[in-house]
Structure formats: structure tokens, C-alpha cells
Design an enzyme around this catalytic site. Structure first.
Site, short mmCIF file in Angstrom:
data_model
loop_
_atom_site.label_atom_id
_atom_site.label_comp_id
_atom_site.label_asym_id
_atom_site.label_seq_id
_atom_site.Cartn_x
_atom_site.Cartn_y
_atom_site.Cartn_z
N ASP A 196 5.05 -7.95 -17.80
CA ASP A 196 4.05 -6.90 -17.73
C ASP A 196 4.29 -5.88 -18.84
O ASP A 196 5.09 -4.96 -18.71
CB ASP A 196 4.12 -6.23 -16.34
CG ASP A 196 3.16 -5.06 -16.23
OD1 ASP A 196 2.41 -4.79 -17.20
OD2 ASP A 196 3.15 -4.40 -15.17
N GLU A 254 -0.37 -9.06 -18.44
CA GLU A 254 -1.32 -8.08 -17.87
C GLU A 254 -2.01 -7.31 -18.98
O GLU A 254 -1.37 -6.84 -19.92
CB GLU A 254 -0.57 -7.11 -16.94
CG GLU A 254 -1.48 -6.01 -16.37
CD GLU A 254 -0.80 -5.19 -15.27
OE1 GLU A 254 -0.06 -5.78 -14.45
OE2 GLU A 254 -1.01 -3.96 -15.25
N GLY A 298 -0.71 -1.00 -3.30
CA GLY A 298 -0.57 -0.16 -2.11
C GLY A 298 -1.91 0.11 -1.46
O GLY A 298 -2.94 -0.41 -1.87
N ASP A 330 7.43 -11.37 -10.32
CA ASP A 330 6.25 -10.51 -10.41
C ASP A 330 6.57 -9.24 -11.19
O ASP A 330 7.63 -8.62 -10.98
CB ASP A 330 5.80 -10.17 -8.97
CG ASP A 330 4.47 -9.46 -8.91
OD1 ASP A 330 3.61 -9.77 -9.76
OD2 ASP A 330 4.28 -8.63 -8.02
N HIS A 331 5.67 -8.84 -12.07
CA HIS A 331 5.74 -7.54 -12.74
C HIS A 331 7.08 -7.22 -13.41
O HIS A 331 7.59 -6.10 -13.24
CB HIS A 331 5.46 -6.40 -11.76
CG HIS A 331 4.01 -6.15 -11.58
ND1 HIS A 331 3.19 -5.69 -12.57
CD2 HIS A 331 3.22 -6.33 -10.50
CE1 HIS A 331 1.97 -5.59 -12.12
NE2 HIS A 331 1.95 -5.98 -10.86
N ASN A 344 -2.77 -11.39 -5.62
CA ASN A 344 -1.44 -10.88 -5.25
C ASN A 344 -1.51 -9.97 -4.02
O ASN A 344 -2.33 -9.06 -3.96
CB ASN A 344 -0.87 -10.05 -6.39
CG ASN A 344 -0.29 -10.90 -7.49
OD1 ASN A 344 -0.60 -12.07 -7.60
ND2 ASN A 344 0.57 -10.31 -8.30
N THR A 366 2.10 -5.07 -0.31
CA THR A 366 2.36 -3.94 0.58
C THR A 366 2.18 -4.27 2.06
O THR A 366 2.97 -3.84 2.90
CB THR A 366 1.44 -2.75 0.19
OG1 THR A 366 1.70 -2.44 -1.18
CG2 THR A 366 1.68 -1.54 1.04
#
Ligand code: 13P
Length: 286
Positions: A104, A136, A183, A82-83, A232, A235
Site C-alpha cells: 500500500d 492501492e 471501520g 493486507d495493507h 475486504n 472490523t
């Protein structure tokens, strides 16, 4: 298992009007909870290492762990990077058996973003491999501590940018900035569903919504109904893990035993994961 399994999962989700949930893990304990929840509900899911997790465990160790868990699945479960802000980390994870990676490049201008995606796409599909690649466009900012970013123009995905990136890269899925952030939020997040629909009409590429934890369930379901194919969630997993750990350690007192403490934590994480699976996969329920 390669990225084609994920293509099929996403295709089935699109046809069935639901989204594939992708859960971020930090270590083997929360990963086990995610896997157990998916197995118990018979739900196809993704489990994702962000670039810090993949870096700390190394692509070799996390890749091997991912392969072992994917092999256990009665239902398809896909390990994902991810990312990643770095092309090199994507290539290393591909080399180590990740069937899906995200590059990303959204911090860069569109031309540079496209170039990064092209590099990863080329490697992901070389030498008979077929690894799924997510990119992205638009921005999905920070930790949610600065207030919420709903619909602010500077974060919103531009339809023309999406078209250009998809045409130049043929990327397999695309995270879109429509007002979500990573978050928890200060205030109620408001997603730009109109822009999401415009993007969905403009390209056939599956669309991904990041920043699940702080978005109300009904808003998540609305986004899924308007074109989101993958959701996704991170957090809430991390916070459930750490808050449960603190509570359990306080409860047990002196000389805690790791496996006893973790049993209770895994239970709590599993409950959260199951709730999110339900949110993403039972979209038309009130
Ligand atoms: P949250 O941490 O807000 O759930 O977002 C997770 C995410 O989008 C990971 O890419």
C-alpha cells in the site's frame, strides 16, 4: 498453492458476477471461524493478516499457520498480507509462503507508489515464484471515527493514475478509493459507482473494495456488479470477536475455560462470515 490459484479464483468470480471475500483475522481463533465458515459453505475465500498481525506473529509463524490452513481447504483459501506500507514486510511474507501480498503505497505520490509496487512485483515473480500482488490507488482512510468520506475528491481514485500505475507495474489487483473507509461509518456511506465504472473500463486489472464492514449490503452488491472482484472485511470480525468475548466471560463468571469460551465466540464469528460470503457471492439476490 501459489498466487495463480488466486488469479483463477478472481477470474472465475469476474465471469460469474461475484466477488471473492477477504476476511481479516487477528489470531488463530477468529481464523478458525473464518476457515470453518468457508468450508461449510464450500466458498473460495481469502484470509488476511494486516501488517500489525503479520508483525506480531512474525512472517514466519503467520506464514506457517497460513500454509497449514490453506492445505486443509476442500475449496481454495488464500492467505494474504493486507495493507503493508513496507516493501520489506512484503518480501518477508513472500519468503514465508504467503501466496498474496498487498503493498500500500497510497500515502506517497504516484511515482513513489509505483516504485514500491515495482519492487514487490519483481520479487514476487522472481526465481520461479508466482505471488499475487495488490496495490492501492486513491485513499481508503482510517477507522471511521471522523465521519464518512463519501465521494470526497481528495480520496477518490483518478483514472489516469490507475492507468499509469497498471502500465508501469502490471500489478495483479488494485484497491481503489471510491469513498469507502475502514471501520464503521457515521452516516450512510455513498460510494462513487460512476468512478468505479470508469476505472473498470480503463483497465483489465481486478479491482478490490476495502472497508466492507460499514457498507450496506445492497451497496456492496452494486459495487460488485460494477467491477469489484474482491471485497475486504475486517472490523466486523474484530468487533464480533471482542464483543462476544466480553459477553461470554460475563455469562460464565468465575474461572472460565478457554476452549469453552472460544466455542461460542467462533460460532458468532462464523455466522458473520457466512453472511458476508452470501453478500459477495450471491450478488443478484435482492
Ligand atoms: P473494514 O474493517 O471496514 O471491514 O475494512 C477491512 C479492510 O478493508 C481491510 O483491508
Amino acid at each position: 498453492m501459489d498466487g495463480r490459484t488466486l488469479q483463477k479464483m478472481i477470474h472465475d468470480a469476474d465471469k460469474g458476477g461475484y466477488a471473492i471475500p477477504s476476511f481479516n483475522y487477528s489470531d488463530i481463533w477468529d481464523l478458525m471461524a473464518i476457515i470453518e465458515a468457508a468450508q461449510e459453505l464450500n466458498a473460495p475465500i481469502m484470509f488476511a493478516a494486516n501488517q500489525v498481525v503479520a508483525g506480531v506473529f512474525t512472517p514466519g509463524v503467520s506464514g506457517a499457520m497460513g500454509k497449514a490452513f490453506m492445505a486443509q481447504g476442500k475449496v481454495p483459501m488464500i492467505h494474504h498480507l493486507d495493507h503493508s506500507k513496507h516493501v520489506e514486510l512484503c518480501l518477508q511474507c513472500i519468503d514465508n509462503g504467503y501466496p498474496s501480498v498487498m503493498i500500500d503505497g497510497s500515502d506517497h505520490d504516484l511515482a513513489a507508489n509505483i516504485k514500491m509496487v515495482q519492487e514487490v512485483m519483481e520479487y514476487a515473480k522472481a526465481d520461479g515464484r508466482w505471488v499475487h500482488v495488490e496495490a492501492e490507488v486513491g485513499k481508503i482512510p482510517g477507522k471511521g471515527v471522523e465521519g464518512y468520506v463519501s465521494e470526497e475528491e481528495k480520496f477518490l481514485v483518478e483514472v489516469e493514475d490507475v492507468k499509469e500505475l497498471v502500465k508501469a507495474t502490471h500489478v495483479d489487483s488494485l484497491a481503489v478509493g471510491i469513498g469507502s473507509q475502514h471501520g464503521f461509518y457515521k452516516g450512510t456511506p455513498k460510494l462513487n459507482i460512476q468512478r468505479l465504472s470508469e476505472v473498470n473500463d480503463a483497465v483489465d486489472t481486478p479491482l478490490v473494495l476495502h472497508g466492507g464492514s460499514g457498507i450496506p449490503r445492497e451497496t456492496v452488491r452494486e459495487a460488485i456488479r460494477h467491477g469489484i472482484n474482491k471485497m475486504n472485511v475486517g472490523t466486523i470480525i474484530h468487533c464480533t470477536y471482542m464483543n462476544s468475548l466480553r459477553e461470554e466471560l460475563n455469562r460464565v463468571g468465575e474461572n472460565p475455560y478457554t476452549l469453552d469460551v472460544m466455542a461460542s465466540i467462533r460460532h458468532n464469528i462464523k455466522e458473520v462470515v457466512k453472511e458476508w460470503i452470501d453478500t459477495c457471492m450471491d450478488v443478484n439476490r435482492a
